[in-house]
Design a protein around this motif. Sequence first.
Motif, PDB file in Angstrom:
ATOM      1  N   THR A  44     -48.439  70.182  30.766  1.00 53.50           N
ATOM      2  CA  THR A  44     -48.652  71.632  30.649  1.00 53.50           C
ATOM      3  C   THR A  44     -49.623  72.159  31.696  1.00 53.50           C
ATOM      4  OG1 THR A  44     -48.118  71.720  28.289  1.00 53.50           O
ATOM      5  CG2 THR A  44     -49.561  73.445  29.136  1.00 53.50           C
ATOM      6  N   SER A  45     -50.695  71.416  31.983  1.00 50.49           N
ATOM      7  CA  SER A  45     -51.704  71.901  32.934  1.00 50.49           C
ATOM      8  C   SER A  45     -51.228  71.877  34.376  1.00 50.49           C
ATOM      9  CB  SER A  45     -52.993  71.075  32.805  1.00 50.49           C
ATOM     10  OG  SER A  45     -52.759  69.713  33.109  1.00 50.49           O
ATOM     11  N   PHE A  46     -50.017  71.365  34.644  1.00 53.28           N
ATOM     12  CA  PHE A  46     -49.466  71.434  36.001  1.00 53.28           C
ATOM     13  C   PHE A  46     -49.132  72.873  36.392  1.00 53.28           C
ATOM     14  CE2 PHE A  46     -47.674  66.819  35.820  1.00 53.28           C
ATOM     15  CZ  PHE A  46     -48.956  66.337  35.998  1.00 53.28           C
ATOM     16  N   ILE A  47     -48.837  73.712  35.405  1.00 48.37           N
ATOM     17  CA  ILE A  47     -48.574  75.117  35.674  1.00 48.37           C
ATOM     18  C   ILE A  47     -49.897  75.796  36.028  1.00 48.37           C
ATOM     19  CG2 ILE A  47     -47.633  77.272  34.765  1.00 48.37           C
ATOM     20  CD1 ILE A  47     -45.545  75.091  35.073  1.00 48.37           C
ATOM     21  N   PRO A  48     -50.014  76.436  37.198  1.00 40.62           N
ATOM     22  CA  PRO A  48     -51.298  77.046  37.590  1.00 40.62           C
ATOM     23  C   PRO A  48     -51.775  78.066  36.565  1.00 40.62           C
ATOM     24  CG  PRO A  48     -49.815  76.956  39.465  1.00 40.62           C
ATOM     25  CD  PRO A  48     -48.997  76.564  38.266  1.00 40.62           C
ATOM     26  N   CYS A  49     -53.011  77.892  36.099  1.00 42.08           N
ATOM     27  CA  CYS A  49     -53.607  78.847  35.174  1.00 42.08           C
ATOM     28  C   CYS A  49     -54.407  79.884  35.966  1.00 42.08           C
ATOM     29  CB  CYS A  49     -54.507  78.125  34.171  1.00 42.08           C
ATOM     30  SG  CYS A  49     -55.936  77.324  34.918  1.00 42.08           S
ATOM     31  N   SER A  50     -54.956  80.872  35.274  1.00 41.89           N
ATOM     32  CA  SER A  50     -55.683  81.946  35.961  1.00 41.89           C
ATOM     33  C   SER A  50     -56.925  81.431  36.679  1.00 41.89           C
ATOM     34  CB  SER A  50     -56.075  83.026  34.948  1.00 41.89           C
ATOM     35  OG  SER A  50     -56.871  82.470  33.911  1.00 41.89           O
ATOM     36  N   ALA A  51     -57.523  80.315  36.195  1.00 43.33           N
ATOM     37  CA  ALA A  51     -58.713  79.766  36.844  1.00 43.33           C
ATOM     38  C   ALA A  51     -58.399  79.161  38.206  1.00 43.33           C
ATOM     39  CB  ALA A  51     -59.351  78.713  35.941  1.00 43.33           C
ATOM     40  N   LYS A  52     -57.131  78.824  38.443  1.00 46.53           N
ATOM     41  CA  LYS A  52     -56.749  78.242  39.730  1.00 46.53           C
ATOM     42  C   LYS A  52     -56.369  79.305  40.763  1.00 46.53           C
ATOM     43  CE  LYS A  52     -55.111  74.028  37.448  1.00 46.53           C
ATOM     44  NZ  LYS A  52     -53.947  73.178  37.102  1.00 46.53           N
ATOM     45  N   LEU A  53     -56.196  80.539  40.309  1.00 42.56           N
ATOM     46  CA  LEU A  53     -55.823  81.610  41.236  1.00 42.56           C
ATOM     47  C   LEU A  53     -56.857  81.841  42.338  1.00 42.56           C
ATOM     48  CD1 LEU A  53     -54.178  84.258  38.864  1.00 42.56           C
ATOM     49  CD2 LEU A  53     -53.065  82.587  40.341  1.00 42.56           C
ATOM     50  N   PRO A  54     -58.187  81.769  42.055  1.00 45.08           N
ATOM     51  CA  PRO A  54     -59.150  81.935  43.153  1.00 45.08           C
ATOM     52  C   PRO A  54     -58.997  80.889  44.252  1.00 45.08           C
ATOM     53  CG  PRO A  54     -60.248  82.218  41.046  1.00 45.08           C
ATOM     54  CD  PRO A  54     -58.872  81.720  40.745  1.00 45.08           C
ATOM     55  N   ILE A  55     -58.618  79.653  43.889  1.00 45.25           N
ATOM     56  CA  ILE A  55     -58.398  78.609  44.901  1.00 45.25           C
ATOM     57  C   ILE A  55     -57.215  78.991  45.781  1.00 45.25           C
ATOM     58  CG2 ILE A  55     -58.013  76.154  45.282  1.00 45.25           C
ATOM     59  CD1 ILE A  55     -59.011  75.633  42.454  1.00 45.25           C
ATOM     60  N   ILE A  56     -56.133  79.434  45.130  1.00 40.09           N
ATOM     61  CA  ILE A  56     -54.946  79.859  45.878  1.00 40.09           C
ATOM     62  C   ILE A  56     -55.293  81.018  46.799  1.00 40.09           C
ATOM     63  CG2 ILE A  56     -52.602  80.769  45.658  1.00 40.09           C
ATOM     64  CD1 ILE A  56     -52.464  79.427  42.897  1.00 40.09           C
TER      65      ILE A  56
END
Length: 296
Positions: A44-56
């Motif tokens: 499940t955590s493979f799907i980018p969550c909102s916390a990973k958006l700043p990295i992107i």
Amino acid sequence: FQRFGLSGKSFIPMLIGSGCSVPGIMASRTIEEERDRRMTVMVTSFIPCSAKLPIIALLAGAIFGGAWWVSPSAYFLGIGAVVLSGIMLKKTRWFAGPPVPFLMELPDYRWPTLGFILRSMWERGWSFIRKAGTVILLSSIVIWFLSTFGVADGGIQMVEDAGQSFLAVLGNTIAWIFTPLGWGDWKSVVATITGLVAKENVVGTFGILFGNPDVSEAGEEIWGLVAALFTSFSAYSFLVFNLICVPCFAAVGAIKREMNSARWTWFTILYQTGFAYLLALIVFQLGTWLAGGPFG
């Protein structure tokens, strides 16, 4: 989903996980079959969550010039990782077996009320404020201390060169592990490590290491200094690893609760880390080779 070894109910946890992995992982409780539930928790955590958006956003702006394809590719990468993991894990004896028949009646869809929207905004906003004011703030203070102090002249004191700090010593100690991925410098390594506390810390760490007291100039300086750390392929390798590897501590805690087993929790952590390392290695080495660079 059954074609890829997953339960049809796995769709809901992954959909919720695009907002936050913690409730997404907890939503796997609706899956009755144990092996399907465990596999869902693992991917499940493979799907980018909102916390990973700043990295992107950081890498898209600093390395790829704000290219439109960076963010969508991150989500397609997560979906691909889920599919590939389902196919591979279904071949193992722990997850092998015929798919469980699944039928679910969907409720009527209705327009949300204004009260529900406002309450939902408040809950999510207050949740982020708590997180930013506790976990992320404390992490930033620790990172600042470790990047500012070091051993010099026989004692612990502030150092002018961050390369002599405690953080640099830690990063340089394990940087060789990530050299095959294209980003074996200590700054990228410690940013990845601090991201295990909360994924927003990856950007926060770069901000502390490259920050400038002059706020008006800080953004431009951080853009340029981050860009100097990476090539296009090493930057995307860094993105792949941080999107697929072990999620934040809160999500790991949710994994432990749902697995209800230390052995399965550690297996999940090792699988996610190893899978992320392999994908990042392929991206950097194969991409560099196809662009005419060395393969090694």
